[in-house]
Scaffold this motif. Structure first.
Motif, PDB file in Angstrom:
ATOM      1  N   HIS A   1       0.822  -1.206   0.000  1.00 59.59           N
ATOM      2  CA  HIS A   1       0.000   0.000   0.000  1.00 59.59           C
ATOM      3  C   HIS A   1       0.863   1.266   0.000  1.00 59.59           C
ATOM      4  O   HIS A   1       1.834   1.368   0.742  1.00 59.59           O
ATOM      5  CB  HIS A   1      -0.923   0.011   1.228  1.00 59.59           C
ATOM      6  N   TRP A   2       0.460   2.219  -0.823  1.00 57.05           N
ATOM      7  CA  TRP A   2       1.057   3.557  -0.829  1.00 57.05           C
ATOM      8  C   TRP A   2       2.576   3.503  -0.972  1.00 57.05           C
ATOM      9  O   TRP A   2       3.337   3.955  -0.108  1.00 57.05           O
ATOM     10  CB  TRP A   2       0.681   4.320   0.443  1.00 57.05           C
ATOM     11  N   ASP A   3       2.989   2.940  -2.062  1.00 54.76           N
ATOM     12  CA  ASP A   3       4.405   2.917  -2.444  1.00 54.76           C
ATOM     13  C   ASP A   3       5.278   2.106  -1.493  1.00 54.76           C
ATOM     14  O   ASP A   3       6.502   2.278  -1.483  1.00 54.76           O
ATOM     15  CB  ASP A   3       4.966   4.345  -2.545  1.00 54.76           C
ATOM     16  N   GLY A   4       4.694   1.221  -0.721  1.00 53.50           N
ATOM     17  CA  GLY A   4       5.492   0.339   0.121  1.00 53.50           C
ATOM     18  C   GLY A   4       5.878  -0.930  -0.630  1.00 53.50           C
ATOM     19  O   GLY A   4       5.651  -1.066  -1.833  1.00 53.50           O
ATOM     20  N   PHE A   5       6.480  -1.859   0.095  1.00 47.90           N
ATOM     21  CA  PHE A   5       6.898  -3.113  -0.519  1.00 47.90           C
ATOM     22  C   PHE A   5       6.787  -4.211   0.534  1.00 47.90           C
ATOM     23  O   PHE A   5       7.001  -3.985   1.735  1.00 47.90           O
ATOM     24  CB  PHE A   5       8.342  -3.028  -1.023  1.00 47.90           C
ATOM     25  N   LYS A   6       6.458  -5.419   0.079  1.00 50.08           N
ATOM     26  CA  LYS A   6       6.230  -6.532   0.979  1.00 50.08           C
ATOM     27  C   LYS A   6       6.931  -7.772   0.454  1.00 50.08           C
ATOM     28  O   LYS A   6       6.790  -8.124  -0.713  1.00 50.08           O
ATOM     29  CB  LYS A   6       4.733  -6.796   1.135  1.00 50.08           C
ATOM     30  N   VAL A   7       7.683  -8.426   1.322  1.00 53.58           N
ATOM     31  CA  VAL A   7       8.340  -9.692   1.013  1.00 53.58           C
ATOM     32  C   VAL A   7       7.836 -10.731   2.006  1.00 53.58           C
ATOM     33  O   VAL A   7       7.904 -10.515   3.219  1.00 53.58           O
ATOM     34  CB  VAL A   7       9.873  -9.574   1.098  1.00 53.58           C
ATOM     35  N   THR A   8       7.325 -11.819   1.494  1.00 50.21           N
ATOM     36  CA  THR A   8       6.804 -12.888   2.344  1.00 50.21           C
ATOM     37  C   THR A   8       7.366 -14.220   1.862  1.00 50.21           C
ATOM     38  O   THR A   8       7.370 -14.492   0.671  1.00 50.21           O
ATOM     39  CB  THR A   8       5.264 -12.946   2.298  1.00 50.21           C
ATOM     40  N   ALA A   9       7.834 -15.017   2.797  1.00 48.09           N
ATOM     41  CA  ALA A   9       8.380 -16.334   2.458  1.00 48.09           C
ATOM     42  C   ALA A   9       7.894 -17.343   3.487  1.00 48.09           C
ATOM     43  O   ALA A   9       7.845 -17.045   4.692  1.00 48.09           O
ATOM     44  CB  ALA A   9       9.904 -16.306   2.423  1.00 48.09           C
ATOM     45  N   PHE A  10       7.534 -18.517   3.014  1.00 50.91           N
ATOM     46  CA  PHE A  10       7.176 -19.621   3.902  1.00 50.91           C
ATOM     47  C   PHE A  10       8.226 -20.710   3.766  1.00 50.91           C
ATOM     48  O   PHE A  10       8.465 -21.224   2.666  1.00 50.91           O
ATOM     49  CB  PHE A  10       5.787 -20.178   3.563  1.00 50.91           C
ATOM     50  N   LEU A  11       8.841 -21.060   4.884  1.00 51.56           N
ATOM     51  CA  LEU A  11       9.894 -22.068   4.904  1.00 51.56           C
ATOM     52  C   LEU A  11       9.370 -23.283   5.655  1.00 51.56           C
ATOM     53  O   LEU A  11       9.142 -23.209   6.874  1.00 51.56           O
ATOM     54  CB  LEU A  11      11.147 -21.518   5.598  1.00 51.56           C
ATOM     55  N   PRO A  12       9.135 -24.390   4.976  1.00 53.15           N
ATOM     56  CA  PRO A  12       8.592 -25.572   5.652  1.00 53.15           C
ATOM     57  C   PRO A  12       9.585 -26.167   6.639  1.00 53.15           C
ATOM     58  O   PRO A  12      10.799 -26.152   6.402  1.00 53.15           O
ATOM     59  CB  PRO A  12       8.279 -26.526   4.503  1.00 53.15           C
ATOM     60  N   ASP A  13       9.022 -26.671   7.736  1.00 50.33           N
ATOM     61  CA  ASP A  13       9.855 -27.323   8.743  1.00 50.33           C
ATOM     62  C   ASP A  13      10.478 -28.601   8.193  1.00 50.33           C
ATOM     63  O   ASP A  13      11.632 -28.917   8.438  1.00 50.33           O
ATOM     64  CB  ASP A  13       8.993 -27.647   9.969  1.00 50.33           C
ATOM     65  N   VAL A  14       9.686 -29.340   7.427  1.00 52.92           N
ATOM     66  CA  VAL A  14      10.165 -30.558   6.759  1.00 52.92           C
ATOM     67  C   VAL A  14       9.920 -30.375   5.275  1.00 52.92           C
ATOM     68  O   VAL A  14       8.766 -30.220   4.850  1.00 52.92           O
ATOM     69  CB  VAL A  14       9.441 -31.812   7.259  1.00 52.92           C
ATOM     70  N   PRO A  15      10.965 -30.325   4.424  1.00 53.40           N
ATOM     71  CA  PRO A  15      10.764 -30.106   2.991  1.00 53.40           C
ATOM     72  C   PRO A  15       9.877 -31.178   2.389  1.00 53.40           C
ATOM     73  O   PRO A  15       9.937 -32.347   2.788  1.00 53.40           O
ATOM     74  CB  PRO A  15      12.181 -30.161   2.411  1.00 53.40           C
ATOM     75  N   PRO A  16       9.020 -30.822   1.409  1.00 49.75           N
ATOM     76  CA  PRO A  16       8.190 -31.819   0.742  1.00 49.75           C
ATOM     77  C   PRO A  16       9.028 -32.769  -0.079  1.00 49.75           C
ATOM     78  O   PRO A  16      10.207 -32.555  -0.312  1.00 49.75           O
ATOM     79  CB  PRO A  16       7.269 -30.971  -0.147  1.00 49.75           C
ATOM     80  N   ALA A  17       8.390 -33.841  -0.538  1.00 51.33           N
ATOM     81  CA  ALA A  17       9.109 -34.900  -1.252  1.00 51.33           C
ATOM     82  C   ALA A  17       9.702 -34.416  -2.548  1.00 51.33           C
ATOM     83  O   ALA A  17      10.715 -34.923  -3.011  1.00 51.33           O
ATOM     84  CB  ALA A  17       8.177 -36.073  -1.509  1.00 51.33           C
ATOM     85  N   ASP A  18       9.087 -33.421  -3.191  1.00 50.82           N
ATOM     86  CA  ASP A  18       9.574 -32.966  -4.494  1.00 50.82           C
ATOM     87  C   ASP A  18      10.558 -31.834  -4.396  1.00 50.82           C
ATOM     88  O   ASP A  18      10.974 -31.287  -5.394  1.00 50.82           O
ATOM     89  CB  ASP A  18       8.407 -32.520  -5.385  1.00 50.82           C
ATOM     90  N   ALA A  19      10.978 -31.444  -3.200  1.00 52.03           N
ATOM     91  CA  ALA A  19      11.966 -30.376  -3.049  1.00 52.03           C
ATOM     92  C   ALA A  19      13.353 -31.007  -3.081  1.00 52.03           C
ATOM     93  O   ALA A  19      13.552 -32.168  -2.749  1.00 52.03           O
ATOM     94  CB  ALA A  19      11.754 -29.638  -1.736  1.00 52.03           C
ATOM     95  N   PRO A  20      14.412 -30.276  -3.490  1.00 53.35           N
ATOM     96  CA  PRO A  20      14.343 -28.914  -3.949  1.00 53.35           C
ATOM     97  C   PRO A  20      14.144 -28.823  -5.430  1.00 53.35           C
ATOM     98  O   PRO A  20      14.209 -29.807  -6.123  1.00 53.35           O
ATOM     99  CB  PRO A  20      15.730 -28.365  -3.560  1.00 53.35           C
ATOM    100  N   GLY A  21      13.992 -27.595  -5.898  1.00 53.84           N
ATOM    101  CA  GLY A  21      13.958 -27.363  -7.327  1.00 53.84           C
ATOM    102  C   GLY A  21      12.573 -27.270  -7.901  1.00 53.84           C
ATOM    103  O   GLY A  21      12.403 -26.823  -9.017  1.00 53.84           O
ATOM    104  N   THR A  22      11.533 -27.704  -7.136  1.00 61.48           N
ATOM    105  CA  THR A  22      10.188 -27.640  -7.673  1.00 61.48           C
ATOM    106  C   THR A  22       9.315 -26.688  -6.890  1.00 61.48           C
ATOM    107  O   THR A  22       8.116 -26.639  -7.082  1.00 61.48           O
ATOM    108  CB  THR A  22       9.546 -29.041  -7.641  1.00 61.48           C
ATOM    109  N   ALA A  23       9.917 -25.969  -5.971  1.00 63.81           N
ATOM    110  CA  ALA A  23       9.125 -25.038  -5.184  1.00 63.81           C
ATOM    111  C   ALA A  23       8.682 -23.870  -6.032  1.00 63.81           C
ATOM    112  O   ALA A  23       9.372 -23.444  -6.941  1.00 63.81           O
ATOM    113  CB  ALA A  23       9.949 -24.528  -3.991  1.00 63.81           C
ATOM    114  N   ARG A  24       7.525 -23.353  -5.680  1.00 65.29           N
ATOM    115  CA  ARG A  24       7.029 -22.201  -6.413  1.00 65.29           C
ATOM    116  C   ARG A  24       7.679 -20.946  -5.848  1.00 65.29           C
ATOM    117  O   ARG A  24       7.830 -20.781  -4.657  1.00 65.29           O
ATOM    118  CB  ARG A  24       5.502 -22.089  -6.280  1.00 65.29           C
ATOM    119  N   SER A  25       8.024 -20.042  -6.735  1.00 63.01           N
ATOM    120  CA  SER A  25       8.599 -18.766  -6.338  1.00 63.01           C
ATOM    121  C   SER A  25       8.177 -17.734  -7.356  1.00 63.01           C
ATOM    122  O   SER A  25       8.859 -17.450  -8.321  1.00 63.01           O
ATOM    123  CB  SER A  25      10.120 -18.875  -6.276  1.00 63.01           C
ATOM    124  N   THR A  26       7.019 -17.163  -7.155  1.00 63.23           N
ATOM    125  CA  THR A  26       6.425 -16.292  -8.144  1.00 63.23           C
ATOM    126  C   THR A  26       5.978 -15.007  -7.499  1.00 63.23           C
ATOM    127  O   THR A  26       5.958 -14.853  -6.274  1.00 63.23           O
ATOM    128  CB  THR A  26       5.212 -16.959  -8.812  1.00 63.23           C
TER     129      THR A  26
END
Length: 323
Positions: free
Chosen positions: A287-312
């Motif tokens: 809002h109003w020329d601000g910026f937001k960075v949000t990341a979720f880091l799983p405690d236990v990586p899923p079976a298809d990690a790494p390399g298939t995580a979404r980062s969009t």
């Protein structure tokens, strides 16, 4: 004149000069050698205009080629800068992965080797299990070295840059969230208001998760200092059952941002870390020329990690809401 101009714009300078010379020769033959009664000579004027047209056309073509080369060089420079940034981040991740994982695997291997000697007459089954644990630990170390070799395939080698915590990046102790307060205080010492919020029950997390969370907050606050003069920042950590959510939001800056001398690829490094852990990340204006960075880091990586995580950009988190 039109034909010579088109030639000068489309072909090499040598061809344009040859065409001009041929035109001058034809003009000389028709006017000087053949001639005609009762005519007004215009050869000198024509040759002059022809020469001017060729010079102008050649200059325009040279300018156009120079501009195209500049655009190409700028594109190559940007790609090289991006590649170098990614390689540096990969090397840094490799160092941190070595410090976080290799140490623990080495300890497991040594403990499994020493454990049978701490018990009188250990049963054979115990010895076999401990030997299997040690063998698996050694195999894991071998695989880890192979992965580190891939990550460091283009390592800068001696003279690598210092890390953000000072000292040689390869030998500096790796920070965790225990040092978050010191990081926030450093930002406050630079004259910025920073609010820290911790939601949920705080608990120990895997070293890689804590290290990545610290680095994400560090880079996000650095971006606030560089690109949002006078803006207030909020660092929010939310402990969830399946991982940690890191959120850094800054408000509207109070003045124009100074020119930045950095490569401008800090978000790429964040995404590399999040993807390696199998998490999600978004970075977008707020809002109003601000910026937001949000990341979720799983405690236990899923079976298809790494390399298939979404980062969009502007990705909707499956748990609900925007993350």
């Amino acid at each position: 004149m039109a034909v010579l101009l088109l030639l000068a714009l489309r072909v090499r300078t040598r061809v344009s000069v040859e065409a001009l010379a041929l035109t001058v020769l034809v003009t000389y033959v028709i006017q000087g050698l053949l001639g005609a009664g009762g005519y007004s000579p215009t050869g000198v004027l024509a040759v002059t205009l022809f020469t001017v047209v060729v010079v102008v056309g050649t200059a325009l073509r040279g300018r156009r080629e120079a501009r195209a080369q500049l655009v190409e060089q700028t594109t190559l420079t940007a790609e090289e800068r991006t590649r170098r940034t990614l390689l540096e981040e990969r090397s840094r991740i490799a160092r941190e992965l070595h410090d976080v994982v290799a140490h623990h695997m080495s300890v497991i291997s040594i403990q499994a080797q020493v454990a049978p000697h701490l018990v009188e007459n250990p049963p054979d089954e115990l010895k076999e299990n401990l030997a299997g644990i040690r063998e698996n630990a050694l195999e894991a170390l071998t695989e880890l070295r192979r992965v580190l070799g891939v990550l460091r395939s283009e390592h800068p080698g001696p003279g690598e840059p210092a890390g953000p915590d000072g000292g040689i990046a390869g030998h500096a102790p790796q920070p965790t969230l225990d040092r978050l307060d010191a990081l926030v205080e450093n930002t406050r010492a630079a004259g910025r208001e920073v609010i820290t919020e911790i939601n949920g029950e705080r608990r120990p997390l895997p070293p890689g998760v804590e290290l990545s969370a610290y680095r994400i907050v560090q880079e996000a606050l650095s971006n606030v200092l560089r690109h949002a003069p006078g803006a207030r920042a909020t660092v929010r950590l939310t402990y969830q059952p399946d991982g940690l959510e890191v959120e850094v939001v800054n408000g509207r800056p109070t003045g124009p941002a100074p020119p930045s001398t950095g490569a401008g690829h800090g978000l790429l490094g964040m995404r590399e870390r999040v993807a390696m852990l199998g998490g999600t990340m978004t970075a977008h204006p707020w809002h109003w020329d601000g910026f937001k960075v949000t990341a979720f880091l799983p405690d236990v990586p899923p079976a298809d990690a790494p390399g298939t995580a979404r980062s969009t950009e502007n990705t909707t988190d499956p748990r609900g809401g925007t993350s």
